[in-house]
Structure formats: structure tokens, C-alpha cells
Write a protein that holds these residues in place. Structure first.
Motif, PDB file in Angstrom:
ATOM      1  N   UNK A  89       0.806  -1.226   0.000  1.00 47.48           N
ATOM      2  CA  UNK A  89       0.000   0.000   0.000  1.00 47.48           C
ATOM      3  C   UNK A  89       0.837   1.273   0.000  1.00 47.48           C
ATOM      4  N   UNK A  90       2.150   1.147   0.092  1.00 49.14           N
ATOM      5  CA  UNK A  90       3.029   2.312  -0.055  1.00 49.14           C
ATOM      6  C   UNK A  90       3.304   2.621  -1.521  1.00 49.14           C
ATOM      7  N   UNK A  91       2.837   1.769  -2.408  1.00 46.92           N
ATOM      8  CA  UNK A  91       3.027   1.991  -3.836  1.00 46.92           C
ATOM      9  C   UNK A  91       2.352   3.292  -4.252  1.00 46.92           C
ATOM     10  N   UNK A  92       3.144   4.192  -4.852  1.00 50.53           N
ATOM     11  CA  UNK A  92       2.635   5.509  -5.231  1.00 50.53           C
ATOM     12  C   UNK A  92       3.741   6.283  -5.935  1.00 50.53           C
ATOM     13  N   UNK A  93       3.348   7.396  -6.514  1.00 54.72           N
ATOM     14  CA  UNK A  93       4.333   8.382  -6.965  1.00 54.72           C
ATOM     15  C   UNK A  93       4.604   9.317  -5.795  1.00 54.72           C
ATOM     16  N   UNK A  94       5.864   9.471  -5.467  1.00 51.91           N
ATOM     17  CA  UNK A  94       6.274  10.305  -4.347  1.00 51.91           C
ATOM     18  C   UNK A  94       6.791  11.643  -4.880  1.00 51.91           C
ATOM     19  N   UNK A  95       6.254  12.712  -4.314  1.00 48.66           N
ATOM     20  CA  UNK A  95       6.588  14.059  -4.757  1.00 48.66           C
ATOM     21  C   UNK A  95       7.281  14.835  -3.649  1.00 48.66           C
ATOM     22  N   UNK A  96       8.282  15.587  -4.047  1.00 50.67           N
ATOM     23  CA  UNK A  96       8.968  16.503  -3.142  1.00 50.67           C
ATOM     24  C   UNK A  96       8.320  17.886  -3.258  1.00 50.67           C
ATOM     25  N   UNK A  97       8.244  18.593  -2.149  1.00 49.25           N
ATOM     26  CA  UNK A  97       7.636  19.920  -2.119  1.00 49.25           C
ATOM     27  C   UNK A  97       8.498  20.871  -1.305  1.00 49.25           C
ATOM     28  N   UNK A  98       8.583  22.107  -1.784  1.00 50.20           N
ATOM     29  CA  UNK A  98       9.285  23.165  -1.049  1.00 50.20           C
ATOM     30  C   UNK A  98       8.346  24.349  -0.901  1.00 50.20           C
ATOM     31  N   UNK A  99       8.294  24.915   0.297  1.00 53.32           N
ATOM     32  CA  UNK A  99       7.408  26.052   0.556  1.00 53.32           C
ATOM     33  C   UNK A  99       8.166  27.147   1.288  1.00 53.32           C
ATOM     34  N   UNK A 100       7.860  28.391   0.937  1.00 54.93           N
ATOM     35  CA  UNK A 100       8.540  29.528   1.544  1.00 54.93           C
ATOM     36  C   UNK A 100       7.606  30.706   1.684  1.00 54.93           C
ATOM     37  N   UNK A 101       8.046  31.714   2.446  1.00 57.50           N
ATOM     38  CA  UNK A 101       7.220  32.896   2.650  1.00 57.50           C
ATOM     39  C   UNK A 101       7.916  34.178   2.206  1.00 57.50           C
ATOM     40  N   UNK A 102       9.219  34.130   1.998  1.00 57.01           N
ATOM     41  CA  UNK A 102       9.985  35.317   1.612  1.00 57.01           C
ATOM     42  C   UNK A 102      10.623  35.082   0.253  1.00 57.01           C
ATOM     43  N   UNK A 103      10.595  36.102  -0.651  1.00 56.04           N
ATOM     44  CA  UNK A 103       9.990  37.435  -0.476  1.00 56.04           C
ATOM     45  C   UNK A 103       8.468  37.437  -0.548  1.00 56.04           C
ATOM     46  N   UNK A 104       7.901  36.458  -1.244  1.00 58.45           N
ATOM     47  CA  UNK A 104       6.453  36.278  -1.272  1.00 58.45           C
ATOM     48  C   UNK A 104       6.170  34.798  -1.108  1.00 58.45           C
ATOM     49  N   UNK A 105       5.043  34.467  -0.508  1.00 65.89           N
ATOM     50  CA  UNK A 105       4.725  33.048  -0.296  1.00 65.89           C
ATOM     51  C   UNK A 105       4.669  32.279  -1.606  1.00 65.89           C
ATOM     52  N   UNK A 106       5.211  31.073  -1.565  1.00 65.14           N
ATOM     53  CA  UNK A 106       5.174  30.250  -2.758  1.00 65.14           C
ATOM     54  C   UNK A 106       5.541  28.821  -2.446  1.00 65.14           C
ATOM     55  N   UNK A 107       5.355  27.976  -3.417  1.00 63.32           N
ATOM     56  CA  UNK A 107       5.746  26.588  -3.277  1.00 63.32           C
ATOM     57  C   UNK A 107       6.037  26.016  -4.660  1.00 63.32           C
ATOM     58  N   UNK A 108       6.761  24.906  -4.661  1.00 68.27           N
ATOM     59  CA  UNK A 108       7.076  24.232  -5.913  1.00 68.27           C
ATOM     60  C   UNK A 108       7.086  22.733  -5.662  1.00 68.27           C
TER      61      UNK A 108
END
Length: 119
Positions: A89-108
Motif C-alpha cells: 500500500x506504499x506503492x505511489x508516486x512520491x513528490x517533493x515539495x518546497x514552501x517559503x514565505x519570503x519574499x512572497x509566499x510560494x511553493x514548488x
């Protein structure tokens, strides 16, 4: 523009281990939270684990607690996900994420890496 590149996915037998890596294209000094998420076929994307820049505080989804460990190496601009005692049940596509607030909030998000747990 921050870019994330995941690696380390593959086919593993039940009970086995894998370590995923996420390389960040620039310094992680301005990234508040790094995380791993996963999406199985027909299911919504779910939290696996996150780690903060300040204090290295970690948070795990219920499915990952006790089996997975998230860590970061700031010198290498890399975040890892060590996965032990893998289950089908761990079978999946695993995605990395980065989140920040400076200079403006964003994520990728990264492009994802497929983990298949099967005998």
C-alpha cells in the motif's frame, strides 16, 4: 525559480527499504518547509512527511509514522526520505515539495518518483 529533482524510486519487495532524494536547485536557506507527499492510483495526494528549516521539526502522516524518516542536508541542498518496512500500500508516486514565505509566499513541486512495492 526553485526546481526540485527527485530520485531513488523503484521496485522493492514488501518489507524492504528505499531512500528517496530530493535535490533543490538553490540554497534551502529561504525555504521554510520541505516535504514529501505521495499519490497512489485513484487516490488523492497525501502527506508523507515534512521538515522545517528552523529547528528541523518533523511531521509525519499516519501511514509513515514509525517506518519513514525525513532528513535534510543543507550543505547538499538535499532532502531525504528513508522508507523502511515497505508495504504494497506504499506503492505511489512520491513528490517533493518546497514552501517559503519570503519574499512572497510560494511553493514548488518536483516531477515525482515512482515507488512500487510488490513481490
Amino acid at each position: 525559480q526553485v526546481q526540485l529533482v527527485e530520485s531513488g524510486g523503484g521496485l522493492v519487495q514488501p518489507g524492504g527499504s528505499l531512500r528517496l532524494s530530493c535535490i533543490v536547485s538553490r540554497s534551502m536557506n529561504m525555504i521554510n518547509v520541505m516535504g514529501w507527499y505521495r499519490q497512489a492510483p485513484g487516490k488523492e495526494r497525501e502527506l508523507v512527511a515534512t521538515i522545517t528549516r528552523i529547528g528541523g521539526r518533523t511531521n509525519y502522516g499516519d501511514s509513515a509514522k514509525g517506518r519513514f524518516t525525513i532528513s535534510r542536508d543543507n550543505a547538499k541542498n538535499t532532502v531525504y526520505l528513508q522508507m523502511n518496512s515497505l508495504k504494497p500500500e506504499d506503492t505511489a508516486v512520491y513528490y517533493c515539495n518546497a514552501a517559503w514565505t519570503i519574499p512572497t509566499p510560494g511553493e514548488v513541486w518536483g516531477q515525482g518518483t515512482l515507488v512500487t512495492v510488490s513481490s
